[in-house]
Scaffold this motif. Structure first.
Motif, PDB file in Angstrom:
ATOM      1  N   TYR A  37       0.528  -0.925  -0.169  1.00  0.00           N
ATOM      2  CA  TYR A  37       0.225  -0.447   0.255  1.00  0.00           C
ATOM      3  C   TYR A  37       0.577   0.866  -0.427  1.00  0.00           C
ATOM      4  O   TYR A  37       0.839   2.176  -0.754  1.00  0.00           O
ATOM      5  N   GLU A 136     -21.343   0.685  -1.330  1.00  0.00           N
ATOM      6  CA  GLU A 136     -21.259   0.760  -0.283  1.00  0.00           C
ATOM      7  C   GLU A 136     -20.816  -0.476   0.613  1.00  0.00           C
ATOM      8  O   GLU A 136     -20.105  -0.955   1.502  1.00  0.00           O
ATOM      9  N   ALA A 239     -12.846   3.242   8.015  1.00  0.00           N
ATOM     10  CA  ALA A 239     -11.867   3.163   6.708  1.00  0.00           C
ATOM     11  C   ALA A 239     -12.731   2.888   5.577  1.00  0.00           C
ATOM     12  O   ALA A 239     -12.062   3.912   4.333  1.00  0.00           O
ATOM     13  N   VAL A 240     -13.305   2.206   5.571  1.00  0.00           N
ATOM     14  CA  VAL A 240     -14.000   2.019   4.254  1.00  0.00           C
ATOM     15  C   VAL A 240     -15.407   2.941   4.228  1.00  0.00           C
ATOM     16  O   VAL A 240     -15.016   3.582   2.833  1.00  0.00           O
ATOM     17  N   THR A 242     -14.684   5.985   4.810  1.00  0.00           N
ATOM     18  CA  THR A 242     -14.111   7.589   4.683  1.00  0.00           C
ATOM     19  C   THR A 242     -13.876   7.517   2.735  1.00  0.00           C
ATOM     20  O   THR A 242     -13.351   7.807   2.192  1.00  0.00           O
ATOM     21  N   ALA A 243     -13.236   5.819   2.685  1.00  0.00           N
ATOM     22  CA  ALA A 243     -12.537   5.267   1.482  1.00  0.00           C
ATOM     23  C   ALA A 243     -13.599   6.158   0.415  1.00  0.00           C
ATOM     24  O   ALA A 243     -13.061   6.175  -0.830  1.00  0.00           O
ATOM     25  N   TRP A 244     -14.609   5.102   0.610  1.00  0.00           N
ATOM     26  CA  TRP A 244     -15.225   5.351  -0.480  1.00  0.00           C
ATOM     27  C   TRP A 244     -16.655   6.711  -0.436  1.00  0.00           C
ATOM     28  O   TRP A 244     -16.196   7.405  -1.842  1.00  0.00           O
ATOM     29  N   ASP A 246     -14.342   9.372  -0.299  1.00  0.00           N
ATOM     30  CA  ASP A 246     -13.386  10.517  -0.580  1.00  0.00           C
ATOM     31  C   ASP A 246     -12.928   9.990  -2.726  1.00  0.00           C
ATOM     32  O   ASP A 246     -13.056  10.515  -3.053  1.00  0.00           O
ATOM     33  N   TYR A 247     -13.067   8.988  -2.802  1.00  0.00           N
ATOM     34  CA  TYR A 247     -13.473   8.288  -3.700  1.00  0.00           C
ATOM     35  C   TYR A 247     -14.906   8.753  -4.864  1.00  0.00           C
ATOM     36  O   TYR A 247     -14.625   9.157  -5.774  1.00  0.00           O
TER      37      TYR A 247
END
Length: 269
Positions: A37, A136, A239-240, A242-244, A246-247
């Motif tokens: 990563y 999501e 975390a998922v 937040t990442a989703w 942001d994406y």
């Protein structure tokens, strides 16, 4: 010496160690994923910062030409000193941005070298995302199922359960069978050999509260492991999210800026 019965104490202890080793294997996989990563993030950072430096250089070159044109028009009496000063200010601002971005590129290049082990040279910019979950909730389910740190936490919970069973088994009686064979020669030069067979059992009657204390400690460890696993699950799900987010936002921004460029190109033409 062979144990005939010990309340499954040995089996529970062996199982607990097996689960601990499994948890360590998951933690090792998590470390490898972290290394990959970091390499991916540093790769993308170098590509981004390189593009920004190129844009800043083009902007500085354009503003320098614009300043020359402004000075020429000022010499002809078409513009004022204010116009010249504004052109100089724009050029200096662009130059400072270029210097800042070059510094950021230097930092990201060093971070790439630390993460990957080589200097970033001629990186391929033709990249594409792997297949992503469509929703999501699908992403959350995949993370809960595949996240290595969460798997390790679950193994520690199972290990704590086995350790609790082992602490309870210490209150059970134990039964052992043992055999012995020895031989030799006496002082009078007479040979001898002995064979022994014994069956022994023991029952803990009093340990000063040690057994009960061990069970309470094992129960507390199980509760702590369960709480840690629950917290790890919540952390992974957050975390998922937040990442989703942001994406999704980044995709919308890219789409909007692409249309902006297309509109500006049409206006230019």
């Amino acid at each position: 010496r062979y144990v005939l019965f010990d309340g499954n104490l040995t089996n529970h202890q062996i199982a607990a160690e097996g689960f601990r080793i499994k948890a360590l294997e998951f933690e090792f996989e998590a470390v490898k994923q972290k290394v990959m990563y970091d390499a991916i993030i540093s790769y993308l950072n170098v590509l981004r910062d390189t593009k920004l430096v190129e844009l800043s250089k083009k902007n500085v070159s354009f503003l320098r030409q614009q300043l020359d044109a402004t000075i020429s028009r000022f010499d002809l009496g078409e513009l004022t000193r204010t116009d010249v000063a504004q052109s100089k200010a724009a050029l200096e601002a662009a130059t400072s941005i270029l210097a800042s971005r070059e510094g950021i590129l230097y930092v990201s290049s060093n971070a790439f070298e630390i993460a990957v082990g080589i200097r970033p040279v001629e990186l391929d910019a033709e990249l594409s995302l792997p297949p992503l979950p469509k929703h999501e909730e699908d992403a959350k389910s995949a993370a809960v199922k595949l996240n290595m740190e969460l798997k390790a936490c679950k193994m520690y919970v199972i290990r704590a359960q086995s350790a609790l069973e082992a602490s309870k088994a210490k209150s059970w009686p134990t039964l052992n069978v043992s055999t012995s064979l020895n031989g030799g020669e006496t002082g009078s030069k007479q040979d001898f050999s002995n064979f022994g067979f014994s069956l022994m059992g023991s029952l803990p009657l009093y340990k000063g509260g040690g057994l009960e204390s061990g069970e309470r400690r094992a129960a507390s460890d199980l509760e702590l492991s369960t709480v840690n696993a629950h917290i790890a699950r919540l952390t992974v799900e957050q975390a998922v999210v937040t990442a989703w987010s942001d994406y999704t936002v980044s995709s919308a921004v890219i789409s909007a800026r692409t249309r902006e460029v297309e509109a500006t190109q049409l206006a230019y033409e």
